[in-house]
Structures are given as C-alpha cells and as structure tokens.
Write a protein that holds these residues in place. Sequence first.
Motif, PDB file in Angstrom:
ATOM      1  N   GLY A  61       0.896  -1.151   0.041  1.00  0.00           N
ATOM      2  CA  GLY A  61       0.037   0.073   0.045  1.00  0.00           C
ATOM      3  C   GLY A  61       0.782   1.272   0.205  1.00  0.00           C
ATOM      4  O   GLY A  61       0.655   2.317  -0.688  1.00  0.00           O
ATOM      5  N   THR A  65       0.870   4.023  -3.174  1.00  0.00           N
ATOM      6  CA  THR A  65       0.639   5.470  -2.913  1.00  0.00           C
ATOM      7  C   THR A  65       1.695   6.364  -3.404  1.00  0.00           C
ATOM      8  O   THR A  65       1.305   7.090  -4.227  1.00  0.00           O
ATOM      9  N   GLY A  83      -6.087   8.250  -3.669  1.00  0.00           N
ATOM     10  CA  GLY A  83      -6.684   7.206  -2.430  1.00  0.00           C
ATOM     11  C   GLY A  83      -7.749   5.979  -3.282  1.00  0.00           C
ATOM     12  O   GLY A  83      -7.886   5.107  -3.001  1.00  0.00           O
ATOM     13  N   SER A  84      -8.402   6.563  -4.178  1.00  0.00           N
ATOM     14  CA  SER A  84      -9.445   5.692  -5.331  1.00  0.00           C
ATOM     15  C   SER A  84      -8.653   4.706  -5.690  1.00  0.00           C
ATOM     16  O   SER A  84      -8.986   3.420  -5.702  1.00  0.00           O
ATOM     17  N   THR A  87      -7.215   2.254  -3.205  1.00  0.00           N
ATOM     18  CA  THR A  87      -7.939   1.330  -2.519  1.00  0.00           C
ATOM     19  C   THR A  87      -8.314   0.305  -3.626  1.00  0.00           C
ATOM     20  O   THR A  87      -8.395  -0.694  -3.104  1.00  0.00           O
ATOM     21  N   GLN A  88      -8.858   0.753  -4.507  1.00  0.00           N
ATOM     22  CA  GLN A  88      -9.255  -0.319  -5.493  1.00  0.00           C
ATOM     23  C   GLN A  88      -8.494  -1.362  -6.137  1.00  0.00           C
ATOM     24  O   GLN A  88      -8.669  -2.423  -6.101  1.00  0.00           O
ATOM     25  N   VAL A  91      -7.812  -3.797  -3.277  1.00  0.00           N
ATOM     26  CA  VAL A  91      -9.019  -4.494  -2.878  1.00  0.00           C
ATOM     27  C   VAL A  91      -9.265  -5.633  -4.092  1.00  0.00           C
ATOM     28  O   VAL A  91      -9.703  -6.695  -3.871  1.00  0.00           O
ATOM     29  N   THR A 158      -5.761  -6.565   2.769  1.00  0.00           N
ATOM     30  CA  THR A 158      -6.420  -5.388   2.383  1.00  0.00           C
ATOM     31  C   THR A 158      -6.492  -4.240   3.559  1.00  0.00           C
ATOM     32  O   THR A 158      -6.192  -3.110   3.092  1.00  0.00           O
ATOM     33  N   ILE A 162      -4.380  -0.910   2.790  1.00  0.00           N
ATOM     34  CA  ILE A 162      -4.812   0.492   2.822  1.00  0.00           C
ATOM     35  C   ILE A 162      -4.301   1.423   3.923  1.00  0.00           C
ATOM     36  O   ILE A 162      -4.098   2.709   3.772  1.00  0.00           O
ATOM     37  N   GLY A 184     -11.047   6.945  -1.263  1.00  0.00           N
ATOM     38  CA  GLY A 184     -11.278   5.416  -1.173  1.00  0.00           C
ATOM     39  C   GLY A 184     -12.756   5.218  -1.042  1.00  0.00           C
ATOM     40  O   GLY A 184     -13.214   4.129  -1.573  1.00  0.00           O
ATOM     41  N   ARG A 185     -13.441   5.955  -0.528  1.00  0.00           N
ATOM     42  CA  ARG A 185     -15.045   5.874  -0.355  1.00  0.00           C
ATOM     43  C   ARG A 185     -15.568   6.113  -1.781  1.00  0.00           C
ATOM     44  O   ARG A 185     -16.581   5.647  -2.171  1.00  0.00           O
ATOM     45  N   PHE A 188     -15.713   3.024  -4.043  1.00  0.00           N
ATOM     46  CA  PHE A 188     -15.816   1.675  -3.156  1.00  0.00           C
ATOM     47  C   PHE A 188     -17.047   0.990  -3.661  1.00  0.00           C
ATOM     48  O   PHE A 188     -18.067   1.445  -3.431  1.00  0.00           O
TER      49      PHE A 188
END
Length: 252
Positions: A61, A65, A83-84, A87-88, A91, A158, A162, A184-185, A188
């Motif tokens: 992670g 980044t 962040g998107s 995170t994706q 995951v 995971t 993150i 991230g949100r 998601f």
Amino acid sequence: MISKFPGTDALNELGKFSQLLYHALRSSTEISTYRKNLFQEFVKVGYESIPIIILTGVFTGAVLTLQTAYQLDTGLYPSYIIGSIVTQSIVIELAAVISALVLAGKVGARMSTELGTMRVSEQIDALESMGFNALSFLVVPRIISGIFMFPVLYVTATVFGILGGITAGAVDGILPVQEFMKGGREFFFESDIVFGLIKAIVFGFVITSIACYKGYYAFGGAEGVGKSTTQATVLSCIFVLLSDFVLAALLL
C-alpha cells in the motif's frame, strides 16, 4: 524405440492430480479422521502467516501510494483520486495476488516438504499398509485450511494495505488522511470485496492442492523432496496468475 506423444507426461500428471482430488473429496466426509489435523493447519496457514501478510500489505500500500502520486503529479487530477486508485487496486487485485504469491512460498513449500518427507521416509506407506486413510488424514485438512484461511488473510492484507497507503501519503505529505479516505469511499463497491474473496478462495485451493499433490507423490530421497517443493512453488505461482486472469475475464 517408440517416441512418446508430446504432452503425454503433462496428461499423466493431470490424471494423477485429478485422481488425488477425487479421492480427497470422497474422504472429506471422514471428519473424525482429520479433525485434529484441521485445527493445526488452521493455525499454521492462518495464524502463523499473519505477520508476513501484514508486512506485505503495509509495504504494498505504501509503495503504491507513492508511485501513484508520482504518476499523477500533473495537477490535472484532484489529489483524492490517489486514494481511489490505491484502494481499488488493493481490494481488487494486489491484496489477493501478492498474498497468494507470498503464501505459495511459505505455506505451499511447507506442505510439500512435510508430505514429501513423509513419503520418502515411508511414513505414508506405513499408514496405508495399516488401512489408514492417508489422504483424509494428511491431504484433506491442508486443502480445507487453504480454502478457509486464505480469505481471512486477504482481508488482513487489504486492511493493512490501505493503512500503509494512508500512512505513506500522510508521512510523505502527498495526501492528507481525509483526502485519501474520501477517494477510497468515492469508488468503493461492495462487489469488489466479494471478487477479492472469491479470488482468495480459488488461490487457497490452487496452492494447497498443488503442494499436497507434489509432496504426496514425491520420490528420490532428500533430493526428490527438494525438487518436489521447488516444483510446487513454481507451479502454484503460475496457476495463481493463470486463475487470476481467468477470474478477471469471467467476473469483471
């Protein structure tokens, strides 16, 4: 001298592998035979792998980044996009695949070595000569532990992947924690977690079944055990990547 048809050895190996899985599946109902071994394998595959999975997840992670920030350092995109992407990526792909490749070396090699040593020292032959179901006792608990514990390790990888990304972004001053969380949100989807869990289950089965097969049919003393362990690790990595491609093509 009659030459063998190309691919004969591969077909023979596939036949023996299928036969082992068939008999292992039939033996899976003998729970009393492998109950104790199953608990021990849960500990070895799951609990004892957590430290290396945490370490792998954190650094994956963090590096992702930093590299994503470097590639998007154009000012054309809002910073939370980092962040998107991180995170994706973790995951959907990295947590499952990188964990599986690490576990192919740790878990798969251990299983192959254990069974190979028992085979060349004739311990498996002794079990079978006494009428004991060696497949149920030795192979079934190892495969079941892979199917159940790899998803747990995927979730662990995971979460810490993150967290590693968040920490790297904050410490390096690239991305505040709030921006990372917003990104991230933003993209998601719960289906991504389901996809990752499916991959983890498949990888768990692939790695443990190949390791058991190579170890169970090992021969040639200590050198043969070493050769079987190497083959188990290499084949596991290849089939993890192959199944990753197939699952992506079918489910995404």
